[in-house]
Design a protein around this motif. Structure first.
Motif, PDB file in Angstrom:
ATOM      1  N   VAL A 209      28.893  40.055  54.917  1.00  0.00           N
ATOM      2  CA  VAL A 209      28.043  38.943  55.280  1.00  0.00           C
ATOM      3  C   VAL A 209      26.894  38.618  54.487  1.00  0.00           C
ATOM      4  O   VAL A 209      26.280  39.778  54.112  1.00  0.00           O
TER       5      VAL A 209
ATOM      6  N   GLY B  63      23.358  36.450  53.474  1.00  0.00           N
ATOM      7  CA  GLY B  63      22.325  35.486  54.081  1.00  0.00           C
ATOM      8  C   GLY B  63      21.803  34.763  52.907  1.00  0.00           C
ATOM      9  O   GLY B  63      22.662  34.169  52.010  1.00  0.00           O
ATOM     10  N   GLY B  64      20.214  34.812  52.537  1.00  0.00           N
ATOM     11  CA  GLY B  64      19.711  34.206  51.538  1.00  0.00           C
ATOM     12  C   GLY B  64      19.725  35.104  50.186  1.00  0.00           C
ATOM     13  O   GLY B  64      19.241  34.691  49.273  1.00  0.00           O
TER      14      GLY B  64
ATOM     15  N   SER C  90      18.062  37.963  49.487  1.00  0.00           N
ATOM     16  CA  SER C  90      16.573  38.212  48.998  1.00  0.00           C
ATOM     17  C   SER C  90      16.521  39.777  49.075  1.00  0.00           C
ATOM     18  O   SER C  90      15.458  40.139  49.083  1.00  0.00           O
TER      19      SER C  90
ATOM     20  N   SER D 166      17.239  34.231  55.128  1.00  0.00           N
ATOM     21  CA  SER D 166      17.727  33.596  56.430  1.00  0.00           C
ATOM     22  C   SER D 166      17.400  33.977  57.373  1.00  0.00           C
ATOM     23  O   SER D 166      16.792  35.454  57.532  1.00  0.00           O
TER      24      SER D 166
ATOM     25  N   GLY E 281       9.706  42.610  58.496  1.00  0.00           N
ATOM     26  CA  GLY E 281       8.171  42.650  58.983  1.00  0.00           C
ATOM     27  C   GLY E 281       7.319  42.337  57.846  1.00  0.00           C
ATOM     28  O   GLY E 281       7.773  42.511  56.736  1.00  0.00           O
TER      29      GLY E 281
ATOM     30  N   GLU F  65      20.141  46.193  49.389  1.00  0.00           N
ATOM     31  CA  GLU F  65      21.394  46.940  49.284  1.00  0.00           C
ATOM     32  C   GLU F  65      22.233  46.659  47.917  1.00  0.00           C
ATOM     33  O   GLU F  65      21.868  45.642  47.372  1.00  0.00           O
TER      34      GLU F  65
HETATM   35  P1  FAD Z   1      20.591  39.003  52.479  1.00  0.00           P
HETATM   36  O1  FAD Z   1      19.637  39.712  51.237  1.00  0.00           O
HETATM   37  O2  FAD Z   1      21.517  37.931  52.195  1.00  0.00           O
HETATM   38  O3  FAD Z   1      21.406  40.396  53.128  1.00  0.00           O
HETATM   39  C1  FAD Z   1      20.398  41.671  53.654  1.00  0.00           C
HETATM   40  C2  FAD Z   1      21.412  42.342  54.458  1.00  0.00           C
HETATM   41  O4  FAD Z   1      21.599  41.546  55.795  1.00  0.00           O
HETATM   42  C3  FAD Z   1      22.956  42.589  53.859  1.00  0.00           C
HETATM   43  O5  FAD Z   1      23.313  43.770  54.882  1.00  0.00           O
HETATM   44  C4  FAD Z   1      23.641  41.344  54.934  1.00  0.00           C
HETATM   45  O6  FAD Z   1      25.200  41.845  54.817  1.00  0.00           O
HETATM   46  C5  FAD Z   1      22.817  41.416  56.276  1.00  0.00           C
HETATM   47  N1  FAD Z   1      22.824  39.958  56.682  1.00  0.00           N
HETATM   48  C6  FAD Z   1      22.760  38.738  56.193  1.00  0.00           C
HETATM   49  N2  FAD Z   1      22.950  37.599  57.019  1.00  0.00           N
HETATM   50  C7  FAD Z   1      23.220  38.501  58.170  1.00  0.00           C
HETATM   51  C8  FAD Z   1      23.863  37.676  59.385  1.00  0.00           C
HETATM   52  N3  FAD Z   1      23.705  36.525  59.751  1.00  0.00           N
HETATM   53  N4  FAD Z   1      24.408  38.671  60.217  1.00  0.00           N
HETATM   54  C9  FAD Z   1      24.319  40.080  60.072  1.00  0.00           C
HETATM   55  N5  FAD Z   1      24.062  40.503  58.779  1.00  0.00           N
HETATM   56  C10 FAD Z   1      23.330  39.686  57.622  1.00  0.00           C
HETATM   57  N6  FAD Z   1      11.297  41.907  53.628  1.00  0.00           N
HETATM   58  C11 FAD Z   1      10.604  42.154  54.829  1.00  0.00           C
HETATM   59  O7  FAD Z   1      10.849  42.687  55.874  1.00  0.00           O
HETATM   60  N7  FAD Z   1       9.101  42.059  54.614  1.00  0.00           N
HETATM   61  C12 FAD Z   1       8.421  41.361  53.524  1.00  0.00           C
HETATM   62  O8  FAD Z   1       7.282  41.119  53.511  1.00  0.00           O
HETATM   63  C13 FAD Z   1       9.387  40.846  52.627  1.00  0.00           C
HETATM   64  N8  FAD Z   1       8.822  40.190  51.451  1.00  0.00           N
HETATM   65  C14 FAD Z   1       9.549  39.670  50.693  1.00  0.00           C
HETATM   66  C15 FAD Z   1       9.194  38.993  49.535  1.00  0.00           C
HETATM   67  C16 FAD Z   1       9.974  38.549  48.491  1.00  0.00           C
HETATM   68  C17 FAD Z   1       9.442  37.717  47.450  1.00  0.00           C
HETATM   69  C18 FAD Z   1      11.252  38.829  48.492  1.00  0.00           C
HETATM   70  C19 FAD Z   1      12.172  38.264  47.352  1.00  0.00           C
HETATM   71  C20 FAD Z   1      11.967  39.465  49.624  1.00  0.00           C
HETATM   72  C21 FAD Z   1      11.254  40.005  50.600  1.00  0.00           C
HETATM   73  N9  FAD Z   1      11.660  40.763  51.756  1.00  0.00           N
HETATM   74  C22 FAD Z   1      10.742  41.134  52.677  1.00  0.00           C
HETATM   75  C23 FAD Z   1      13.036  41.277  51.698  1.00  0.00           C
HETATM   76  C24 FAD Z   1      13.934  39.912  52.101  1.00  0.00           C
HETATM   77  O9  FAD Z   1      13.468  38.893  52.099  1.00  0.00           O
HETATM   78  C25 FAD Z   1      14.312  40.529  53.732  1.00  0.00           C
HETATM   79  O10 FAD Z   1      14.981  41.551  53.723  1.00  0.00           O
HETATM   80  C26 FAD Z   1      15.174  39.371  54.336  1.00  0.00           C
HETATM   81  O11 FAD Z   1      15.217  39.375  55.599  1.00  0.00           O
HETATM   82  C27 FAD Z   1      16.740  39.397  53.986  1.00  0.00           C
HETATM   83  O12 FAD Z   1      17.456  38.110  54.471  1.00  0.00           O
HETATM   84  P2  FAD Z   1      18.499  37.669  53.659  1.00  0.00           P
HETATM   85  O13 FAD Z   1      18.969  36.407  54.509  1.00  0.00           O
HETATM   86  O14 FAD Z   1      18.344  37.239  52.308  1.00  0.00           O
HETATM   87  O15 FAD Z   1      19.466  38.630  53.659  1.00  0.00           O
END
Ligand code: FAD
Ligand code: EPU
Length: 285
Positions: free
Chosen positions: A51, A53-54, A56, A116, A126, A282
């Protein structure tokens, strides 16, 4: 499978680092029922899947020939009193904006964390001493069997940059318990956090946030910095000179270069400090 899907989408377009091979099968359900259909079909066929999300917090090595689920649910935010509920595919920063606009306080910490809502819940994202579990009042998810569960968070389900929402569980939506706040004060807090971020993090280059989790009582960024690794570069992948726990893409980096760089940083920090850093980002292969 009657779920909207696309073939051969480059992960470079699906992740913030902008690297990776092809996503061979990208399923983008627009309803929860379609998401459930997807999970049940994978279970029935004993197919491993992922799965997304964004993107990131993710590096994908090579092409991925597994079905990937990326929710594309309607972007609606529901307000009941001071609670906000949004679908997991809602933009995380956009949700923090919606809360601020509604004059609801509690999601200011989220205003600089991309990706996301589902990814944020899964990661218990956080910043600045706050994390999702502190505002989460309930969430809905699919079990690895594809059954729908709605519940309040229980102890042991979330901790620092960790939750049990892995292994085939899919977050579908989440509800934040917020409090009425002064819109100007909320905006001021958001601006303060953005300012801090802007001065300490390399936001002008593609990145995936912090690469490693902070070990208890320590700062991964400081450990990497003290090991002299700022500016260490493989191709276009570099340990940011601004913040050592960020790796940045100078334009043409590859996923393999990022994975190599992560490994080099981890090895060096182990040698210099005797600390084994745990990746936050990851790697999918
Ligand atoms: P993805 O990168 O798409 O996936 C990450 C993980 O989540 C994977 O294991 C994926 O399988 C799982 N996942 C995604 N969607 C779902 C769903 N619907 N159900 C179950 N599992 C799912 N993180 C922080 O905690 N604090 C910060 O201050 C922070 N600052 C950031 C700043 C920048 C500029 C960037 C690029 C990243 C930062 N991050 C930070 C990291 C990141 O943004 C977070 O971890 C974010 O919550 C990941 O969300 P995503 O949707 O991009 O997940
Ligand atoms: N530091 C250095 N050198 C560096 C980087 C940092 O010496 O190159 C020092 C700083 O001077 C400071 C300490 O390390 O004394 C901590 O640095 P910072 O304040 O930048 O916070 P952080 O611990 O590196 C954490 C989160 C971030 C979050 C910020 C703000 C982790 C792994 N990182 O960073 O989250 O945005 O606090 O709350 O928990 C993420 O998880 O992806 C992320 C970006």
């Amino acid at each position: 499978l009657k779920v909207p899907h696309r073939r051969d989408v480059p992960f470079a377009r699906l992740t913030t680092l902008g690297v990776g091979g092809l996503c061979r099968w990208l399923f983008e359900p627009t309803t929860e029922a379609e998401a459930q259909t997807f999970v049940r079909a994978c279970v029935r066929e004993s197919l491993p899947w992922r799965v997304l999300g964004g993107g990131s917090n993710l590096v994908v090595l090579g092409d991925l020939d597994l079905p990937v689920l990326r929710l594309a649910l309607p972007k609606e935010v529901r307000r009941e009193g001071t609670r906000l509920t949004a679908p997991a595919s809602h933009g995380h920063i956009a949700l923090a904006e919606a809360a601020a606009t509604a004059g609801l306080s509690g999601l200011e910490f989220a205003s600089g964390i991309p990706g996301s809502l589902g990814g944020a819940i899964r990661m218990n994202a956080g910043a600045y001493g706050r994390e999702w579990v502190g505002v989460l009042s309930s969430y809905r998810f699919l079990t690895p069997e594809g059954d729908l569960v709605e519940k309040a968070p229980d102890p042991g389900e979330f901790s620092y940059r960790w939750s049990f929402l892995t292994g085939g569980r899919v977050v579908l939506s989440a509800t934040a318990a917020l409090v009425e706040g002064d819109p100007a004060a909320i905006r001021a807090q958001v601006a303060e956090y953005r300012g801090k971020r802007g001065t300490s993090q390399p936001l002008s280059k593609r990145n995936a946030g912090c690469i490693f989790k902070n070990p208890p009582g320590l700062s991964a960024g400081r450990l990497i910095d003290q090991a002299g690794l700022k500016g260490l570069r493989i191709g276009d992948a570099e340990v940011s000179p601004e913040h050592a726990n960020f790796l940045v893409n100078h334009g043409h980096a590859t996923a393999a270069e990022f994975a190599d760089l992560m490994e080099q940083v981890r090895t060096k920090v182990r040698e210099v400090h005797g600390v084994d850093l745990e990746p936050e980002v990851e790697i999918w292969r």
